[in-house]
Enzyme design. Structure first.
Site, PDB file in Angstrom:
ATOM      1  N   GLY A  93      -2.685 -58.050   1.845  1.00 23.49           N
ATOM      2  CA  GLY A  93      -2.594 -57.922   3.290  1.00 23.49           C
ATOM      3  C   GLY A  93      -1.637 -58.942   3.866  1.00 23.49           C
ATOM      4  O   GLY A  93      -1.402 -59.997   3.259  1.00 23.49           O
ATOM      5  N   GLN A 114       2.094 -64.197  10.229  1.00 22.94           N
ATOM      6  CA  GLN A 114       2.456 -64.838   8.959  1.00 22.94           C
ATOM      7  C   GLN A 114       3.946 -64.745   8.663  1.00 22.94           C
ATOM      8  O   GLN A 114       4.444 -65.442   7.772  1.00 22.94           O
ATOM      9  CB  GLN A 114       1.674 -64.216   7.796  1.00 22.94           C
ATOM     10  CG  GLN A 114       0.185 -64.538   7.840  1.00 22.94           C
ATOM     11  CD  GLN A 114      -0.518 -63.941   6.643  1.00 22.94           C
ATOM     12  OE1 GLN A 114      -0.877 -62.766   6.648  1.00 22.94           O
ATOM     13  NE2 GLN A 114      -0.715 -64.733   5.602  1.00 22.94           N
ATOM     14  N   CYS A 160      -4.869 -66.594   0.628  1.00 25.10           N
ATOM     15  CA  CYS A 160      -3.999 -66.229   1.742  1.00 25.10           C
ATOM     16  C   CYS A 160      -2.562 -66.536   1.356  1.00 25.10           C
ATOM     17  O   CYS A 160      -2.290 -67.594   0.788  1.00 25.10           O
ATOM     18  CB  CYS A 160      -4.396 -67.040   2.980  1.00 25.10           C
ATOM     19  SG  CYS A 160      -3.394 -66.684   4.429  1.00 25.10           S
ATOM     20  N   LEU A 161      -1.664 -65.620   1.694  1.00 31.29           N
ATOM     21  CA  LEU A 161      -0.258 -65.844   1.369  1.00 31.29           C
ATOM     22  C   LEU A 161       0.317 -67.040   2.119  1.00 31.29           C
ATOM     23  O   LEU A 161       1.344 -67.576   1.732  1.00 31.29           O
ATOM     24  CB  LEU A 161       0.566 -64.579   1.670  1.00 31.29           C
ATOM     25  CG  LEU A 161       0.205 -63.356   0.804  1.00 31.29           C
ATOM     26  CD1 LEU A 161       1.035 -62.151   1.219  1.00 31.29           C
ATOM     27  CD2 LEU A 161       0.400 -63.644  -0.679  1.00 31.29           C
ATOM     28  N   HIS A 203      -6.180 -63.529  11.572  1.00 28.10           N
ATOM     29  CA  HIS A 203      -4.821 -64.069  11.766  1.00 28.10           C
ATOM     30  C   HIS A 203      -4.290 -63.741  13.168  1.00 28.10           C
ATOM     31  O   HIS A 203      -3.552 -64.530  13.758  1.00 28.10           O
ATOM     32  CB  HIS A 203      -3.843 -63.486  10.738  1.00 28.10           C
ATOM     33  CG  HIS A 203      -3.815 -64.210   9.421  1.00 28.10           C
ATOM     34  ND1 HIS A 203      -3.512 -65.542   9.302  1.00 28.10           N
ATOM     35  CD2 HIS A 203      -4.036 -63.770   8.151  1.00 28.10           C
ATOM     36  CE1 HIS A 203      -3.542 -65.898   8.009  1.00 28.10           C
ATOM     37  NE2 HIS A 203      -3.871 -64.839   7.295  1.00 28.10           N
ATOM     38  N   HIS A 243     -10.086 -60.672   7.266  1.00 24.93           N
ATOM     39  CA  HIS A 243      -9.145 -61.784   7.048  1.00 24.93           C
ATOM     40  C   HIS A 243      -7.890 -61.619   7.910  1.00 24.93           C
ATOM     41  O   HIS A 243      -7.462 -62.540   8.599  1.00 24.93           O
ATOM     42  CB  HIS A 243      -8.780 -61.818   5.554  1.00 24.93           C
ATOM     43  CG  HIS A 243      -7.775 -62.863   5.179  1.00 24.93           C
ATOM     44  ND1 HIS A 243      -8.087 -63.959   4.411  1.00 24.93           N
ATOM     45  CD2 HIS A 243      -6.452 -62.977   5.468  1.00 24.93           C
ATOM     46  CE1 HIS A 243      -6.998 -64.707   4.258  1.00 24.93           C
ATOM     47  NE2 HIS A 243      -5.992 -64.126   4.879  1.00 24.93           N
ATOM     48  N   GLU A 244      -7.321 -60.409   7.885  1.00 29.69           N
ATOM     49  CA  GLU A 244      -6.057 -60.190   8.607  1.00 29.69           C
ATOM     50  C   GLU A 244      -6.280 -60.155  10.117  1.00 29.69           C
ATOM     51  O   GLU A 244      -5.442 -60.660  10.875  1.00 29.69           O
ATOM     52  CB  GLU A 244      -5.383 -58.898   8.131  1.00 29.69           C
ATOM     53  CG  GLU A 244      -5.046 -58.848   6.647  1.00 29.69           C
ATOM     54  CD  GLU A 244      -4.234 -60.022   6.137  1.00 29.69           C
ATOM     55  OE1 GLU A 244      -3.515 -60.685   6.920  1.00 29.69           O
ATOM     56  OE2 GLU A 244      -4.329 -60.310   4.930  1.00 29.69           O
TER      57      GLU A 244
HETATM   58 ZN    ZN Z   1      -4.074 -64.731   5.275  1.00 30.68          ZN
END
Ligand code: ZN
Length: 157
Positions: A46, A51, A88-89, A134, A130-131
């Site tokens: 995701g 991000q 998380c990226l 953000h 999670h997304e």
């Molecule tokens: Zn993330």
């Protein structure tokens, strides 16, 4: 199409609230394509627009069943509980235990600005939560239980 630079925790853009998308434009279409490409390149499941430095309510997720585009997503329902490792990226090489709902029901718009409802469980439910966090400037590290640990390669989300 182009890869975008993934912002790393500490970048103030990751703490801001994102704005709704009011209409589809060529620029947003490009952004969606780039975000999907960037997510795959980084081996993520995701990616949220902040991000990559864009403060818009846009998320892409692929838990192995093809990419899903979420524009202006709203969580309608959630239930159950799952506790597991989350990454998380924007925090590469780390993961930690997070408890999330095991079921979610979301309303969003797709890339054609058509409204849809999606239900998801397990990894998809986790990725959605999670997304969506953000989009309101929150990272999973605010919810992590216990210490973060190192992961060998990539991250989950
Ligand atoms: Zn993330």
């Amino acid at each position: 199409m182009a890869l975008r630079t993934i912002r790393i925790q500490g970048d103030p853009v990751l703490t801001k609230k994102c704005k709704p998308i009011t209409e589809m434009t060529p620029k947003i279409k490009d952004l969606i394509v780039d975000m999907i490409e960037t997510m795959y390149e980084a081996n993520g499941v995701g990616l949220a627009a902040p991000q990559v430095g864009i403060l818009k309510r846009l998320v892409v997720i692929d838990v192995g069943e093809g990419p899903i585009v979420f524009i202006n997503p709203i969580l309608l329902e959630s239930s159950g509980e799952q506790t597991g490792d989350e990454g998380c990226l924007s925090l590469p090489g780390k993961a930690g235990q997070v408890t999330r709902p095991n079921y979610v029901k979301v309303k969003a718009y797709n890339e054609n600005m058509e409204e849809y409802i999606l239900e998801g469980t397990e990894l998809l439910a986790r990725a959605v939560c999670h997304e969506l966090d953000h989009l309101d400037g929150h990272m999973y590290t605010e919810k992590v239980e216990g210490p973060l640990h190192e992961v060998d390669y990539g991250s989950e989300e």
